[in-house]
Write a protein that holds these residues in place. Structure first.
Motif, mmCIF file in Angstrom:
data_model
loop_
_atom_site.group_PDB
_atom_site.id
_atom_site.type_symbol
_atom_site.label_atom_id
_atom_site.label_comp_id
_atom_site.label_asym_id
_atom_site.label_seq_id
_atom_site.Cartn_x
_atom_site.Cartn_y
_atom_site.Cartn_z
ATOM 1 N N ILE A 97 35.853 40.747 40.728
ATOM 2 C CA ILE A 97 36.460 39.436 40.532
ATOM 3 C C ILE A 97 37.971 39.603 40.577
ATOM 4 C CG2 ILE A 97 36.717 37.484 38.973
ATOM 5 C CD1 ILE A 97 33.930 38.129 37.907
ATOM 6 N N LEU A 98 38.603 38.875 41.504
ATOM 7 C CA LEU A 98 40.046 38.957 41.687
ATOM 8 C C LEU A 98 40.672 37.617 41.337
ATOM 9 C CD1 LEU A 98 38.588 40.670 44.211
ATOM 10 C CD2 LEU A 98 40.948 41.294 44.502
ATOM 11 N N ASN A 99 41.877 37.652 40.810
ATOM 12 C CA ASN A 99 42.605 36.438 40.409
ATOM 13 C C ASN A 99 43.546 35.997 41.510
ATOM 14 O OD1 ASN A 99 41.486 36.457 37.757
ATOM 15 N ND2 ASN A 99 42.878 38.123 37.258
ATOM 16 N N LYS A 100 43.671 34.693 41.666
ATOM 17 C CA LYS A 100 44.574 34.135 42.665
ATOM 18 C C LYS A 100 46.015 34.406 42.250
ATOM 19 C CE LYS A 100 45.773 29.701 44.708
ATOM 20 N NZ LYS A 100 45.450 28.275 44.669
ATOM 21 N N VAL A 101 46.787 34.980 43.176
ATOM 22 C CA VAL A 101 48.174 35.318 42.892
ATOM 23 C C VAL A 101 49.121 34.369 43.604
ATOM 24 C CG1 VAL A 101 49.925 37.122 43.126
ATOM 25 C CG2 VAL A 101 47.587 37.740 42.569
ATOM 26 N N GLU A 102 48.833 34.066 44.864
ATOM 27 C CA GLU A 102 49.751 33.266 45.662
ATOM 28 C C GLU A 102 48.967 32.512 46.716
ATOM 29 O OE1 GLU A 102 53.776 33.952 48.327
ATOM 30 O OE2 GLU A 102 52.395 35.622 48.059
ATOM 31 N N ALA A 103 49.404 31.298 47.031
ATOM 32 C CA ALA A 103 48.786 30.517 48.090
ATOM 33 C C ALA A 103 49.873 29.882 48.932
ATOM 34 C CB ALA A 103 47.874 29.449 47.517
ATOM 35 N N LYS A 104 49.783 30.117 50.223
ATOM 36 C CA LYS A 104 50.665 29.458 51.182
ATOM 37 C C LYS A 104 49.793 28.471 51.933
ATOM 38 C CE LYS A 104 53.314 33.671 51.576
ATOM 39 N NZ LYS A 104 53.531 34.857 52.372
ATOM 40 N N GLY A 105 50.329 27.787 52.908
ATOM 41 C CA GLY A 105 49.543 26.796 53.645
ATOM 42 C C GLY A 105 48.354 27.380 54.369
ATOM 43 N N ASN A 106 48.459 28.594 54.876
ATOM 44 C CA ASN A 106 47.370 29.168 55.659
ATOM 45 C C ASN A 106 46.899 30.522 55.151
ATOM 46 O OD1 ASN A 106 49.638 30.597 56.301
ATOM 47 N ND2 ASN A 106 49.301 30.577 58.501
ATOM 48 N N GLU A 107 47.382 30.952 54.004
ATOM 49 C CA GLU A 107 47.037 32.277 53.488
ATOM 50 C C GLU A 107 47.014 32.265 51.962
ATOM 51 O OE1 GLU A 107 49.454 36.374 53.440
ATOM 52 O OE2 GLU A 107 49.040 35.609 55.448
ATOM 53 N N THR A 108 45.962 32.872 51.392
ATOM 54 C CA THR A 108 45.842 32.972 49.945
ATOM 55 C C THR A 108 45.634 34.429 49.577
ATOM 56 O OG1 THR A 108 44.828 30.785 49.876
ATOM 57 C CG2 THR A 108 44.612 32.129 47.913
ATOM 58 N N THR A 109 46.318 34.878 48.522
ATOM 59 C CA THR A 109 46.235 36.267 48.085
ATOM 60 C C THR A 109 45.624 36.327 46.692
ATOM 61 O OG1 THR A 109 48.232 36.752 49.348
ATOM 62 C CG2 THR A 109 47.556 38.373 47.724
ATOM 63 N N TYR A 110 44.662 37.237 46.534
ATOM 64 C CA TYR A 110 44.005 37.491 45.259
ATOM 65 C C TYR A 110 44.220 38.963 44.914
ATOM 66 C CZ TYR A 110 41.483 33.126 46.150
ATOM 67 O OH TYR A 110 41.157 31.817 46.396
ATOM 68 N N GLU A 111 44.404 39.275 43.613
ATOM 69 C CA GLU A 111 44.618 40.658 43.184
ATOM 70 C C GLU A 111 43.976 40.913 41.834
ATOM 71 O OE1 GLU A 111 48.691 41.838 43.009
ATOM 72 O OE2 GLU A 111 49.036 41.490 45.130
ATOM 73 N N LYS A 112 43.598 42.156 41.627
ATOM 74 C CA LYS A 112 43.197 42.646 40.319
ATOM 75 C C LYS A 112 43.300 44.160 40.368
ATOM 76 C CE LYS A 112 40.126 42.107 36.523
ATOM 77 N NZ LYS A 112 39.059 41.324 35.972
ATOM 78 N N MET A 113 44.118 44.689 39.476
ATOM 79 C CA MET A 113 44.391 46.121 39.395
ATOM 80 C C MET A 113 44.819 46.643 40.774
ATOM 81 S SD MET A 113 41.369 47.018 36.691
ATOM 82 C CE MET A 113 41.710 48.742 36.507
ATOM 83 N N ASP A 114 44.088 47.591 41.365
ATOM 84 C CA ASP A 114 44.524 48.157 42.637
ATOM 85 C C ASP A 114 43.883 47.475 43.839
ATOM 86 O OD1 ASP A 114 41.969 49.120 42.231
ATOM 87 O OD2 ASP A 114 42.392 51.073 43.151
ATOM 88 N N MET A 115 43.088 46.433 43.631
ATOM 89 C CA MET A 115 42.431 45.735 44.734
ATOM 90 C C MET A 115 43.182 44.450 45.064
ATOM 91 S SD MET A 115 38.513 44.459 45.130
ATOM 92 C CE MET A 115 37.803 45.901 45.867
ATOM 93 N N LYS A 116 43.365 44.232 46.360
ATOM 94 C CA LYS A 116 44.067 43.044 46.846
ATOM 95 C C LYS A 116 43.247 42.444 47.978
ATOM 96 C CE LYS A 116 48.448 41.647 48.924
ATOM 97 N NZ LYS A 116 49.754 42.100 49.388
ATOM 98 N N ALA A 117 43.113 41.132 47.982
ATOM 99 C CA ALA A 117 42.386 40.433 49.036
ATOM 100 C C ALA A 117 43.287 39.351 49.609
ATOM 101 C CB ALA A 117 41.113 39.818 48.491
ATOM 102 N N THR A 118 43.342 39.293 50.932
ATOM 103 C CA THR A 118 44.121 38.274 51.620
ATOM 104 C C THR A 118 43.176 37.457 52.483
ATOM 105 O OG1 THR A 118 46.012 39.762 51.679
ATOM 106 C CG2 THR A 118 46.084 37.861 53.135
ATOM 107 N N VAL A 119 43.129 36.151 52.227
ATOM 108 C CA VAL A 119 42.272 35.243 52.982
ATOM 109 C C VAL A 119 43.154 34.438 53.919
ATOM 110 C CG1 VAL A 119 40.597 33.370 52.825
ATOM 111 C CG2 VAL A 119 40.727 35.073 50.999
ATOM 112 N N LYS A 120 42.823 34.497 55.209
ATOM 113 C CA LYS A 120 43.585 33.747 56.204
ATOM 114 C C LYS A 120 42.602 33.217 57.227
ATOM 115 C CE LYS A 120 47.696 33.944 59.017
ATOM 116 N NZ LYS A 120 48.810 34.740 59.471
ATOM 117 N N GLY A 121 42.344 31.909 57.178
ATOM 118 C CA GLY A 121 41.369 31.315 58.090
ATOM 119 C C GLY A 121 39.980 31.864 57.829
ATOM 120 N N ASP A 122 39.346 32.407 58.884
ATOM 121 C CA ASP A 122 38.008 32.977 58.761
ATOM 122 C C ASP A 122 38.030 34.467 58.470
ATOM 123 O OD1 ASP A 122 36.824 30.561 59.175
ATOM 124 O OD2 ASP A 122 36.383 30.878 61.284
#
Length: 140
Positions: A97-122
């Motif tokens: 489970i990662l927490n939302k850190v930042e959201a731009k118009g076309n990209e959202t970033t989630y992080e927790k400890m050393d894991m980072k997830a970047t969602v962009k479109g599909d």
């Protein structure tokens, strides 16, 4: 009589003034939306990473769970919880489970400890230390 009436009126006026809320205050975890009902990112633009589905009556609703496919063919279930501002990634009977850190118009970033997830479109890019895993949304 006049004194009590003046005191009563002043209490009423003060209670009305103190109960007013500005549009910026209130529950911060409520999703902001524009007049079209589209969810807005942190910068005020429409969050394109949030996708809508339409039911049989034509009503739009948020679709919050997706299946992503990695480059090696393995499948990953991803659930977005917009109220709690989290994203959970489930693969091989493990859930992160990662927490939302930042959201731009076309990209959202989630992080927790050393894991980072970047969602962009599909696409979804998971970054954990030296491991970078690229995932693409499937049509399952």
């Amino acid at each position: 009589m006049k004194k009590s009436l003046i005191i009563l009126n002043s209490i009423l006026v003060l209670s009305v003034i103190s109960c007013k809320k500005s549009t910026e205050s209130g529950n911060k975890s409520v999703l902001k939306s524009n007049d079209n009902g589209a969810v807005l990112a942190d910068n005020g633009e429409i969050d394109s990473t949030i996708h809508y589905e339409t039911d049989v009556n034509g009503k739009k609703y948020l679709k919050t769970d997706y299946v992503y496919k990695a480059t090696d063919g393995s499948l990953v279930k991803v659930v977005f919880n917009y109220e709690e501002k989290t994203m959970s990634v489930r693969s091989n009977n493990k859930t992160f489970i990662l927490n939302k850190v930042e959201a731009k118009g076309n990209e959202t970033t989630y992080e927790k400890m050393d894991m980072k997830a970047t969602v962009k479109g599909d696409s979804l890019i998971l970054d954990q230390g030296n491991n970078i895993i690229e995932l693409v949304k499937t049509k399952i």
